[in-house]
Design an enzyme around this catalytic site. Structure first.
Site, PDB file in Angstrom:
ATOM      1  N   MET A  12     -63.550  12.996-161.204  1.00 39.44           N
ATOM      2  CA  MET A  12     -64.156  12.856-162.542  1.00 39.44           C
ATOM      3  C   MET A  12     -64.826  14.152-163.007  1.00 39.44           C
ATOM      4  O   MET A  12     -64.613  14.617-164.126  1.00 39.44           O
ATOM      5  CB  MET A  12     -65.172  11.706-162.503  1.00 39.44           C
ATOM      6  CG  MET A  12     -65.774  11.384-163.844  1.00 39.44           C
ATOM      7  SD  MET A  12     -66.628   9.802-163.859  1.00 39.44           S
ATOM      8  CE  MET A  12     -68.051  10.134-162.817  1.00 39.44           C
ATOM      9  N   ASP A  37     -57.239  20.753-149.110  1.00 39.84           N
ATOM     10  CA  ASP A  37     -57.979  19.718-148.382  1.00 39.84           C
ATOM     11  C   ASP A  37     -59.186  20.392-147.741  1.00 39.84           C
ATOM     12  O   ASP A  37     -59.030  21.242-146.843  1.00 39.84           O
ATOM     13  CB  ASP A  37     -57.065  19.089-147.318  1.00 39.84           C
ATOM     14  CG  ASP A  37     -57.765  17.980-146.539  1.00 39.84           C
ATOM     15  OD1 ASP A  37     -59.018  17.932-146.527  1.00 39.84           O
ATOM     16  OD2 ASP A  37     -57.052  17.166-145.924  1.00 39.84           O
ATOM     17  N   THR A  63     -67.129   9.803-152.091  1.00 34.56           N
ATOM     18  CA  THR A  63     -68.125   9.298-153.046  1.00 34.56           C
ATOM     19  C   THR A  63     -68.320   7.780-152.964  1.00 34.56           C
ATOM     20  O   THR A  63     -69.065   7.225-153.768  1.00 34.56           O
ATOM     21  CB  THR A  63     -67.741   9.691-154.483  1.00 34.56           C
ATOM     22  OG1 THR A  63     -66.402   9.250-154.733  1.00 34.56           O
ATOM     23  CG2 THR A  63     -67.842  11.178-154.712  1.00 34.56           C
ATOM     24  N   TYR A 134     -74.342   8.021-147.115  1.00 33.41           N
ATOM     25  CA  TYR A 134     -73.831   8.968-148.121  1.00 33.41           C
ATOM     26  C   TYR A 134     -74.841  10.107-148.345  1.00 33.41           C
ATOM     27  O   TYR A 134     -74.477  11.287-148.328  1.00 33.41           O
ATOM     28  CB  TYR A 134     -73.572   8.208-149.422  1.00 33.41           C
ATOM     29  CG  TYR A 134     -73.268   9.066-150.629  1.00 33.41           C
ATOM     30  CD1 TYR A 134     -72.056   9.745-150.749  1.00 33.41           C
ATOM     31  CD2 TYR A 134     -74.203   9.190-151.665  1.00 33.41           C
ATOM     32  CE1 TYR A 134     -71.787  10.518-151.874  1.00 33.41           C
ATOM     33  CE2 TYR A 134     -73.933   9.955-152.783  1.00 33.41           C
ATOM     34  CZ  TYR A 134     -72.722  10.620-152.891  1.00 33.41           C
ATOM     35  OH  TYR A 134     -72.455  11.385-153.999  1.00 33.41           O
ATOM     36  N   LYS A 138     -74.315  14.129-147.619  1.00 33.62           N
ATOM     37  CA  LYS A 138     -74.408  15.120-148.705  1.00 33.62           C
ATOM     38  C   LYS A 138     -75.492  16.159-148.397  1.00 33.62           C
ATOM     39  O   LYS A 138     -75.336  17.352-148.696  1.00 33.62           O
ATOM     40  CB  LYS A 138     -74.684  14.425-150.048  1.00 33.62           C
ATOM     41  CG  LYS A 138     -73.540  13.559-150.562  1.00 33.62           C
ATOM     42  CD  LYS A 138     -72.285  14.349-150.938  1.00 33.62           C
ATOM     43  CE  LYS A 138     -72.480  15.202-152.168  1.00 33.62           C
ATOM     44  NZ  LYS A 138     -71.210  15.894-152.539  1.00 33.62           N
TER      45      LYS A 138
HETATM   46  N1  LIG Z   1     -70.302   9.944-159.607  1.00 33.37           N
HETATM   47  C1  LIG Z   1     -71.630  10.073-159.571  1.00 33.37           C
HETATM   48  O1  LIG Z   1     -72.371   9.281-160.181  1.00 33.37           O
HETATM   49  C2  LIG Z   1     -72.247  11.183-158.774  1.00 33.37           C
HETATM   50  C3  LIG Z   1     -73.653  11.215-158.698  1.00 33.37           C
HETATM   51  C4  LIG Z   1     -74.250  12.255-157.981  1.00 33.37           C
HETATM   52  C5  LIG Z   1     -73.478  13.235-157.381  1.00 33.37           C
HETATM   53  N2  LIG Z   1     -72.130  13.159-157.457  1.00 33.37           N
HETATM   54  C6  LIG Z   1     -71.346  14.214-156.792  1.00 33.37           C
HETATM   55  O2  LIG Z   1     -70.552  14.851-157.766  1.00 33.37           O
HETATM   56  C7  LIG Z   1     -69.353  15.354-157.163  1.00 33.37           C
HETATM   57  C8  LIG Z   1     -68.145  14.894-157.959  1.00 33.37           C
HETATM   58  O3  LIG Z   1     -68.149  13.479-157.980  1.00 33.37           O
HETATM   59  P1  LIG Z   1     -67.101  12.636-158.834  1.00 33.37           P
HETATM   60  O4  LIG Z   1     -67.854  11.509-159.429  1.00 33.37           O
HETATM   61  O5  LIG Z   1     -66.283  13.548-159.685  1.00 33.37           O
HETATM   62  O6  LIG Z   1     -66.223  12.062-157.637  1.00 33.37           O
HETATM   63  P2  LIG Z   1     -64.707  11.581-157.614  1.00 33.37           P
HETATM   64  O7  LIG Z   1     -64.216  11.250-158.965  1.00 33.37           O
HETATM   65  O8  LIG Z   1     -64.671  10.558-156.530  1.00 33.37           O
HETATM   66  O9  LIG Z   1     -63.958  12.899-157.144  1.00 33.37           O
HETATM   67  C9  LIG Z   1     -64.005  13.354-155.823  1.00 33.37           C
HETATM   68  C10 LIG Z   1     -62.696  14.052-155.558  1.00 33.37           C
HETATM   69  O10 LIG Z   1     -62.748  14.573-154.233  1.00 33.37           O
HETATM   70  C11 LIG Z   1     -61.443  14.456-153.716  1.00 33.37           C
HETATM   71  N3  LIG Z   1     -61.442  14.532-152.274  1.00 33.37           N
HETATM   72  C12 LIG Z   1     -61.828  13.611-151.366  1.00 33.37           C
HETATM   73  N4  LIG Z   1     -61.644  14.088-150.118  1.00 33.37           N
HETATM   74  C13 LIG Z   1     -61.112  15.329-150.237  1.00 33.37           C
HETATM   75  C14 LIG Z   1     -60.693  16.321-149.322  1.00 33.37           C
HETATM   76  N5  LIG Z   1     -60.774  16.119-148.005  1.00 33.37           N
HETATM   77  N6  LIG Z   1     -60.228  17.489-149.802  1.00 33.37           N
HETATM   78  C15 LIG Z   1     -60.126  17.702-151.136  1.00 33.37           C
HETATM   79  N7  LIG Z   1     -60.475  16.796-152.057  1.00 33.37           N
HETATM   80  C16 LIG Z   1     -60.972  15.617-151.608  1.00 33.37           C
HETATM   81  C17 LIG Z   1     -60.956  13.108-154.212  1.00 33.37           C
HETATM   82  O11 LIG Z   1     -59.565  13.096-154.136  1.00 33.37           O
HETATM   83  P3  LIG Z   1     -58.764  11.730-153.862  1.00 33.37           P
HETATM   84  O12 LIG Z   1     -58.740  11.027-155.178  1.00 33.37           O
HETATM   85  O13 LIG Z   1     -57.433  12.215-153.398  1.00 33.37           O
HETATM   86  O14 LIG Z   1     -59.539  10.973-152.821  1.00 33.37           O
HETATM   87  C18 LIG Z   1     -61.482  13.119-155.644  1.00 33.37           C
HETATM   88  O15 LIG Z   1     -60.531  13.676-156.525  1.00 33.37           O
HETATM   89  C19 LIG Z   1     -69.392  14.881-155.708  1.00 33.37           C
HETATM   90  O16 LIG Z   1     -69.913  15.914-154.919  1.00 33.37           O
HETATM   91  C20 LIG Z   1     -70.389  13.731-155.729  1.00 33.37           C
HETATM   92  O17 LIG Z   1     -71.005  13.571-154.477  1.00 33.37           O
HETATM   93  C21 LIG Z   1     -71.487  12.159-158.137  1.00 33.37           C
END
Ligand SMILES: NC(=O)c1ccc[n+]([C@@H]2O[C@H](COP(=O)([O-])OP(=O)(O)OC[C@H]3O[C@@H](n4cnc5c(N)ncnc54)[C@H](OP(=O)(O)O)[C@@H]3O)[C@@H](O)[C@H]2O)c1
Length: 305
Positions: A12, A37, A63, A134, A138
């Site tokens: 996202m 990866d 996540t 989690y 992190k």
């Molecule tokens: N969403 C929230 O509310 C939130 C809040 C606070 C912080 N964050 C942080 O913000 C960041 C982005 O979050 P997001 O919401 O965009 O998460 P997301 O939509 O779940 O995206 C995470 C991406 O990481 C990829 N991924 C997982 N394992 C991997 C690996 N081994 N190598 C390469 N790529 C990999 C996933 O690919 P696949 O689809 O192939 O699994 C997915 O595309 C993260 O660091 C998260 O911890 C998010």
């Protein structure tokens, strides 16, 4: 020109970051898990050697907050091991790195003072105390990046993210408004709803400002509850906000405890001279047409497909 490499580019935040960089005319390569990866050192080295980035932004993460409670080792491999592997690659190549992190590194307890365990928004240098698997993974990722890159590593913590290119609370509320006469939403968790496009803007500003290394908080300003956010969304849809009913968190049982207080302070932006993201309600109104269009396109796609 700065060359950017984005890991986790199909997530996202990664999707909006790559789009924001491309729309500003920056030289950007976005790689999904198949292209980079983060848990595979050879894959990381290969991507960095091939694209020779000045800056790597690691948006890749495990996540699934609840699943991490029973799969902490796997979550750790991505959130800490992956961050460390990318940081080591950046150290070897002389690249800067931005690691995305989370409010879950803090305890998030609200002792009734409406100001969290710190009694105020969490400052960048407040001591973390994660209460979930989690959050622990992190935090280990943050520490790995700052250890590997003491002069060129950034940790950008965000929270309560919504965007057009992923599942999130705002899109869920748009869907539920269409499907249910009323929805129950918790009114005892406080935070800062934040648009992924705004986080992207802060990351770009941070790098262009040649900011000092360290921790930055990329969340909207002000605060609300999930209940307050849901009511705002219903209002934006032209629906009666009274269809959103407040309930306490104790009515939901989830494997990972949710923080009662997730409000992050923005002092580091002020010290840098970069404006923080604006007030959550204003930013939601700005983002809303894009999220509504994405949600409607998904529904139409599901009906025709
Ligand atoms: N969403 C929230 O509310 C939130 C809040 C606070 C912080 N964050 C942080 O913000 C960041 C982005 O979050 P997001 O919401 O965009 O998460 P997301 O939509 O779940 O995206 C995470 C991406 O990481 C990829 N991924 C997982 N394992 C991997 C690996 N081994 N190598 C390469 N790529 C990999 C996933 O690919 P696949 O689809 O192939 O699994 C997915 O595309 C993260 O660091 C998260 O911890 C998010």
């Amino acid at each position: 020109m700065t060359r950017w490499l984005v890991a986790g580019a199909s997530g996202m935040l990664g999707t909006d970051l790559v789009a924001a960089l491309a729309s500003r005319g920056e030289a950007v390569t976005g790689l999904d898990r198949a292209g980079l990866d983060v848990t595979d050192a050879a894959s990381v080295t290969d991507a960095i050697t091939r694209h020779r980035p000045d800056v790597v932004v690691n948006c890749a993460a495990w996540t699934a907050v609840d699943d991490a409670e029973t799969s902490e080792e796997q979550a750790l491999a991505v959130n800490a091991g992956g961050a460390a592997t990318v940081a080591a690659g950046c150290a070897a190549a002389g690249a800067r790195m931005v690691q995305i992190s989370t409010d879950y590194v803090f305890a998030g307890e609200d002792p009734g003072r409406f100001g969290g365990d710190a009694g105020r928004p969490y400052a960048e240098d407040d001591i973390p105390a994660p209460r979930t698997a989690y959050g622990r993974t992190k935090l280990a990722g943050e520490r790995a990046v700052l250890d590997w890159l003491p002069g060129s590593g950034y940790v950008v913590r965000t929270a309560w993210l919504y965007g057009a290119h992923g599942g999130n609370f705002v899109r869920t509320m748009i869907k539920l408004e269409d499907q249910r006469p009323a929805v129950d939403v918790v009114d005892d968790q406080h935070g800062q709803p934040t648009w992924t496009a705004d986080v992207a803007g802060q990351i770009i500003a941070l790098v262009h400002a040649a900011a000092p290394p360290g921790i930055y908080h990329a969340t909207s300003s002000e605060q609300t509850t999930w209940f307050g956010l849901a009511r705002e969304i219903f209002g934006l849809l032209g629906a009666d906000p009274a269809r959103v009913r407040p309930v306490p968190s104790s009515t939901l049982s989830r494997p990972a405890p949710r923080p009662a207080y997730s409000v992050l302070g923005h002092g580091a932006w002020a010290r840098l001279g970069v404006p923080p993201i604006g007030e959550w309600r204003t930013r939601l109104h700005r983002a809303f047409p894009e999220l509504l269009a994405a949600q409607r396109a998904d529904v139409a796609g599901a009906q025709t497909g």
